[in-house]
Structures are given as structure tokens and as C-alpha cells.
Design a protein around this motif. Structure first.
Motif: not given
Lengths: 401, 336
Positions: A101-116, A143-147
Motif C-alpha cells: 500500500r501507498d507507494f509507487a513504481l516507476e519504469n520497471p523494465k518488465g512487469d511492475g508488481i507481479k504476485s504469483k 499490477i499483475y496478480p496471477v494464479e
């Protein structure tokens, strides 16, 4: 008095080990200090990221259950991956019951946040931004939640993703709400997932606003039980900038809400404006496939009452001029490809105008299309069954209501 | 035969060291392997009689894999320790079933100024509650390696002369490759990728209960040009990709399954569309297009070091041109 003291002592001894707070600040060695905090955290701990810009060279990862990562606001705490040298995402979460919560990501080379495989995860007021705007060189998903079973995305903001801003894949019990997806190829995408609630979001300047997809050949199949309601889906008119090869590269510029090959989807009470190809599009999977588990057709898709204006005026479709001429300058707001069971693929609330491509065969593209106004589509016959759709109540409670 | 000579050679070096020092080899500290703590120093385990020289202690056996994982051309020194009084169990062609108290030790080294420079030693410890993976970073003096749970980066030059920022993985990144169904597991010592002679020697030494079946299937990498092309390419993909690209592992959601035993053409990528490749697809439509490596996503992602595109995602700063060549050749000669 003595009794009270004893009681207090007993209480204290019976209490679990107190959760700890680990504070991390930007500056020298932030990569190692932050990663070390993520590794050393115990279940229940909170990692607090002080305001400022964290310059990071590698992906971060969290593999401890029940941890909260809390920044000082999505404009205050920025994890800057502009100089990232490795890893496929900015932050990877592989543990359960995590709150981000309450933060940012800038310019990740691949995905931003992945949760698997990260059950019961909350993304709250998380921002992922590719600061140079839409570009095929940007990462795929913000934002990339998977499985995962139990996903709550609330108050997030993603822009610039070269695939989908907020993408939930192969998951169950999902809520995406109160979020802004801007200038991505797909704003919000729910793929091969069940029991998803997408509500109160803003999708704008994407190529396509909100996509509900089901694809063949994946470990988790059978998308459906999805509600898309009360979203503002406006001005999704950015030319498709996805790298070729990905399924969203086929999304036509100006698509509002698109449902492809799903079972039981409700599209209702949304405001759609300025989606020049089609405000609402219900279609079959477009390509050939071999997966015997897969049903490529839409089933039981209900288009209820939506507020629709300014749609279908500049469709990115073959023979667009003829189509526009035939329909009097603007295409009707609901587009169906014509495939699926004519009596149960689609239910449309009275008053919603539509048209069909009149396709007769799945997987053949637009060959043989016979466009025509949509007539004789059944109206919704029953109340849409909502039980079990959305993130589990415990997730909403963890967020504080 | 080659393997046998290699093992014998290592053993000779070991006994030579013993004679030269005239001291008994230090025994392994089994408590450090099984205790709940994370030892701060590699020396606490006592895996080596001479750690800078990588001379193993008593009961610590060096081994090699027929086809190894590429790590920017690092020289890799692999050792296995099976605790006193127990033995590993054969499990067909699969991973040796190593008992609690076992350890796998892998040191990564590069040449610098004509000398071998130890970079890191990764250990996998089999504890009562499962396997634990820990990375240890060698100091500049080459006297000790220290736990680096957050990983590190350091500048070095590969054997091919490429200057790189080498990545020592953090503890979680260990699990990205070693995670299967949520728990940490060894990857390397599968019977199908180990030599028959080495396995037989392990049985003779009392470290392994019996010679597993179906051993030694993967070609020896150095002999790949004379090996069956499909076997060489599939071995490479199995060892370098399948720890993630298989059911239950990090890249399971891709649906791509590159394990040696997977026979379904679609599952190994032939005619398979990408799921979440993003720009990693490089404009290509399928993972593998028979006869067309230039149109195959697998070859494209192997051919770059760009984060977000490059595969593998971690543990790679340079392109493995030898690996890429064999995979491209396999795709090239594949019947459409």
C-alpha cells in the motif's frame, strides 16, 4: 489492584510475539537494505518505506506470509527502476496474505508488481507508471496478480503498460475497484479467472478500457462469473502500441468493454463515452486452437443498462466507411461477432442498440462477415447471481472497510 | 570414462592435499546444516579442508552435471554432502532423494589476472522443515565467504571477454529457480543428468542406496556436436529453463513446459502463443516455429540481455551463444 496486574501479565504472556516494524529509507544501499528487510521480515511484520525516491538496479521480492509493505503515499514513496539491470519485474510477491500500500513504481523494465500464487493479496493505492508515456518498449503489466485466490486491487493507478495496466490472470475471487488505468494498451484485464468484480474504476486513454478474456492452453481455464459495473470507460483512443505477438496486440483502438469467450458476465451501469470502435464488444476467441478444454464462445453474457454516448464513430475495422454509411454515421454501441449459441450467448437489456458481424465460423477472422443490426437477442430473464463474486470479505476488512 | 577420470582426478587432488598438510581433513559441521540459524560465514559449515582452493572435506563429494546450467561462463564447482550414517536414495531418473542433513554446495568462479577468483558459493541445506538456499559472497582477499541474503552486484569479465555487472542472487531469487509447489528443492542432481560412473562411485562409497535406473541420459555438453541434436537441445532447455517452465514452478502460468520428459509439442512451445510475454515476444507469434528460429520467441528471448525481454530472467547477464546455437539449430532442422 494486584489482581489486575496479574491479569495484565497473563494477557501479555498469552499474546503472540509482537509484529515488528522495519523502517527503510532511500539513499545509498537502498537496494540491499530494502531487499534484506523483505527477506528478514517475519509473518505479520510491516515494512515501512519512508518518503523519497529509491534508485533500484534489481527486482525486489517478498516470500514471507502476512507482511505489509507500506509507503508514504503513491506520490511520496517512489521505487525507481529506471536503471534496472535484471529480473522480470520490479517487485515479485510469492507469499500469502500480503498487503502492498501507498507507494509507487516507476519504469520497471518488465512487469511492475507481479504476485504469483499469492493468495489474499491487497494492492491499495499503488501506482505504477512508465513515465515516457505509451511505448512498446515499456513493460507488459503494471499490477499483475496471477494464479492466486483472493485478490483486491483498490485505489491503484497504472499508466503506460504495453500490455495491461491492471492484469489479473488465472485467479479466483477478485475485486478491482476505485482504480485508474490510463494510457495502457489494455486498461484492466481479467483473464482465465473466475468470480471477478470490476467496479468504480476509470479506464481512459487506453487502446481498450476493460477486457474480460479467456484463452486456451493455460494451466487455469474456464473464465467466468464476472461483473463489470459502475465504471467510467471514456476516451479509450490510444493507438495500439503492444508489441506484436501478444493477444492484446489485436485489440482495436477505441474498444470500451470487451468480453471474449467467457461464461456468465454482467456488464451493467457503466458510463461509456468516446470509445470510437465499440463501447461494448462481445466476441469469440479469434484464433485457431487445439485445447479440448476450451470453449471459444461467449456464454450467458448479460449487457444490462449502461449510459453510452459517442461510440462507434471511428471504428478500426475493415470496411469502416461502408459500415458507417450503412449505420448512418455511427455504429450501434454493442458489437457482437455473431458466434455462440443464438439463444444463450448474449442477453441484452431493452433499449441497447447493437449490431452483429454475422460471422458463422470461429477462428476464421472476419472472413464471411455479414454485418447487420442486432435483432431478436433475448432480454435478461433472471437476476444475475452475485454470490461469491469478488474478493473475500476478510480482505475488505483487512483494508479497514 | 571421462567422468570417472574427472572424479579420480579430484580425489587425487584431495588426497594430495591431505598428504601435503599431514593433517586430517576437518569434518563437516552437521549442526550448521540442520540448525535453525543462518550461518554468517561459509567456513562455519566446514565443507572444505581448504576453502580458497575448494578442496572438499571428508564426506563432501565433487560432481558435475552432463549438461550444466549456464551462468555467464562461470566455472562452477559442485559438491554434495550426505550426512554420516545415512544415504541418498535413488529415485529413477529424477533428483536423488537426499536425506535431511544433506547439503549441496556450488561455487562460482571466474578467471582474473590469470588466477581463479571465487565469487560466490551457494548452499542448499536439507533441514527438517525443508530445503534452505543461501548465497555466500567471497571477500576480495579470497579467504572467506559471507552470507549475502540481499545478494550483490560486482563487475567482472567473463571468459569470452565481456565486462558484466555480475548478479549474486538474493535469498528469494534462489527460490525463483529452486521453488516447486511453494517449497525450495534442488534442481541439478538428477540421475538422468549424472554420469553412471559417478553414481556407481557414490553407491560404493555408501552415500547412495543403489544405482538409479535411466541414468546418464542427457548428453555431455562438451560432446553436443556429436550428440543427437534433439537430445542436446532438449537437455539444454531442461537444465536451463525447466526449473521455472514447468507445472508448479515460477513460470507455470505461461503454460510452457520445457522438461526433458514433456512430449506434447504444444507444451514445449511448438505453435504455442505467448501468454504474458509482453515485448519479450519480439514481434513473434509463437514460442517455436519449426524451421524458423528467427520467428521463434524462445530463440529471441535467449538472444538478448535486456531486462524484461531476456530469458532466463535472473542469473544471466550475457547471452549463452553456445546454448543459443544448439537451440536455433534444433528449431532450424525441425520438420514443419
Amino acid at each position: 489492584m494486584i489482581r489486575l496486574t496479574i491479569a495484565a501479565a497473563m494477557l501479555a504472556s498469552a499474546a503472540p510475539v509482537l509484529a515488528e516494524t522495519h523502517s527503510v529509507t532511500p539513499g545509498d544501499g537502498a537496494q540491499e537494505r530494502l531487499q534484506e528487510a523483505l527477506i528478514m521480515a517475519k509473518p505479520g511484520d510491516e515494512i515501512v518505506l519512508a518518503a523519497g525516491r529509491y534508485s533500484l538496479t534489481d527486482g525486489l521480492s517478498l516470500d514471507v506470509d502476512g507482511v505489509t509493505i507500506r509507503g508514504a503515499g503513491m506520490d511520496g514513496t517512489v521505487l525507481d527502476f529506471t536503471t534496472q539491470k535484471g529480473a522480470g519485474e520490479g517487485l515479485l510477491v510469492t507469499s500469502d496474505n500480503v498487503t502492498l500500500r501507498d507507494f509507487a513504481l516507476e519504469n520497471p523494465k518488465g512487469d511492475g508488481i507481479k504476485s504469483k500464487g499469492a493468495d489474499n493479496i491487497i494492492y491499495h493505492r499503488i501506482r505504477v507508471t512508465w513515465t515516457n508515456g505509451p511505448a512498446p518498449t515499456n513493460g507488459a503489466y503494471g499490477i499483475y496478480p496471477v494464479e492466486s485466490d483472493g485478490v483486491l486491487v483498490d485505489g491503484a493507478k497504472v499508466s503506460g503498460a504495453s500490455d495491461a495496466g491492471i492484469y489479473v490472470g488465472q485467479s479466483n475471487h477478485i475485486t478491482v475497484r476505485n482504480s485508474i488505468a490510463e494510457a495502457n494498451v489494455a486498461g484492466i484485464e481479467i483473464e482465465n479467472s473466475r468470480n471477478a468484480l470490476v467496479e468504480h474504476n476509470v479506464a481512459t486513454r487506453n487502446t481498450g478500457g476493460i477486457l474480460i478474456f479467456d484463452l486456451p492452453g493455460l494451466p487455469v481455464m474456464g473464465g467466468g462469473n464476472v461483473i463489470v459495473a459502475n465504471n467510467l470507460v471514456v476516451a479509450n483512443d490510444t493507438p495500439n502500441f503492444a508489441p506484436p505477438g501478444n493477444i492484446v496486440a489485436g485489440v482495436r483502438r477505441g474498444t470500451g468493454i470487451m468480453v471474449m469467450a467467457n461464461d456468465r458476465v454482467l456488464v451493467e451501469d457503466n458510463i461509456l463515452s468516446g470509445n470510437p470502435t465499440a463501447p461494448i464488444m462481445i466476441i469469440s476467441y479469434t484464433q485457431a486452437f487445439t485445447d479440448p478444454r476450451y470453449d471459444p464462445f461467449p456464454r450467458n453474457v448479460t449487457v444490462g443498462a449502461n449510459l453510452i454516448a459517442n461510440g462507434g464513430y471511428d471504428p478500426q475495422l475493415e470496411s469502416a466507411e461502408q459500415l458507417l454509411a450503412a449505420f448512418g454515421g455511427e455504429l450501434p454501441p454493442l458489437l457482437w461477432d455473431g458466434l455462440g449459441n443464438p439463444t444463450s450467448a448474449l442477453y441484452v437489456a431493452p433499449g441497447t442498440k447493437g449490431w452483429t458481424l454475422g460471422l458463422t465460423e470461429q477462428g476464421k477472422g472476419l472472413t464471411g462477415a455479414q454485418p447487420a443490426p442486432l435483432t431478436n437477442v433475448p432480454a435478461p430473464v433472471e437476476i444475475f447471481y452475485r454470490e461469491g463474486i469478488g474478493a473475500p470479505p476478510a480482505l475488505l476488512e483487512r483494508l479497514g472497510g | 570414462m571421462k567422468h570417472f577420470a574427472w572424479v579420480a582426478c579430484a580425489a587425487l587432488a584431495f588426497s594430495g592435499a591431505m598428504v601435503a598438510r599431514a593433517t586430517p581433513p576437518r569434518s563437516v559441521n552437521e549442526v550448521a546444516i540442520t540448525d535453525a540459524a543462518m550461518p554468517r560465514l561459509l567456513s562455519e559449515y566446514g565443507f572444505f579442508t581448504d576453502a580458497p582452493a575448494q578442496l572438499p572435506g571428508k564426506g563432501v563429494t565433487p560432481y558435475r552435471l552432463n549438461t550444466p546450467l549456464f551462468s555467464d561462463g562461470a566455472e562452477k564447482l559442485r559438491f554434495v554432502y550426505v550426512p554420516t550414517g545415512s544415504m541418498a536414495r535413488a529415485n529413477g531418473e529424477n533428483l536423488l532423494d537426499l536425506p535431511v542433513g544433506s547439503a549441496l554446495i556450488k561455487t562460482f568462479a571466474f578467471q582474473q589476472d590469470g588466477k581463479r577468483r571465487l565469487i560466490e558459493t551457494r548452499v542448499l541445506l536439507h533441514r527438517a522443515d525443508g530445503w534452505l538456499a543461501l548465497p555466500y559472497l567471497w571477500n576480495d582477499e579470497q579467504t572467506e565467504a559471507r552470507l549475502a541474503i540481499a545478494g550483490a552486484r560486482l563487475d567482472l569479465v567473463t571468459p569470452k571477454g565481456e565486462a558484466i555487472s555480475y548478479r549474486v542472487p538474493n535469498k528469494n531469487q534462489c527460490k525463483e529457480c529452486h521453488g516447486l509447489n511453494g517449497v525450495v528443492t534442488p534442481i541439478g542432481p538428477k540421475a538422468r543428468n549424472l554420469s553412471r560412473d559417478w553414481l556407481a562411485a557414490m553407491v560404493d562409497a555408501g552415500h547412495l542406496d543403489k544405482l538409479p535406473q535411466d541414468v546418464d541420459q542427457l548428453p555431455v555438453w562438451e560432446d553436443r556436436e556429436s550428440a543427437n541434436l534433439t537430445a542436446a537441445a532438449r537437455a539444454y532447455l531442461d537444465v536451463n529453463c525447466a526449473h521455472c517452465h514447468r507445472p508448479g514452478a515460477t513460470a507455470s502460468n505461461s503454460g510452457l513446459d520445457l522438461r526433458w520428459e514433456q512430449q506434447d509439442p504444444h507444451a514445449i512451445g511448438i505453435g504455442k502463443r505467448p501468454v504474458a510475454a509482453g515485448r519479450g515476444a519480439g514481434g513473434n507469434l509463437f514460442d517455436i516455429v519449426p524451421g524458423a528460429p528467427d520467428k521463434s520467441i524462445i530463440a529471441y528471448r535467449m538472444s538478448t540481455t535486456e531486462p524484461g525481454v531476456a530469458m532466463p530472467e535472473i542469473g544471466k547477464e550475457t547471452v549463452d551463444s553456445d546454448g543459443l546455437a544448439i537451440v536455433r539449430k534444433w528449431i532450424e532442422e525441425m520438420a514443419p
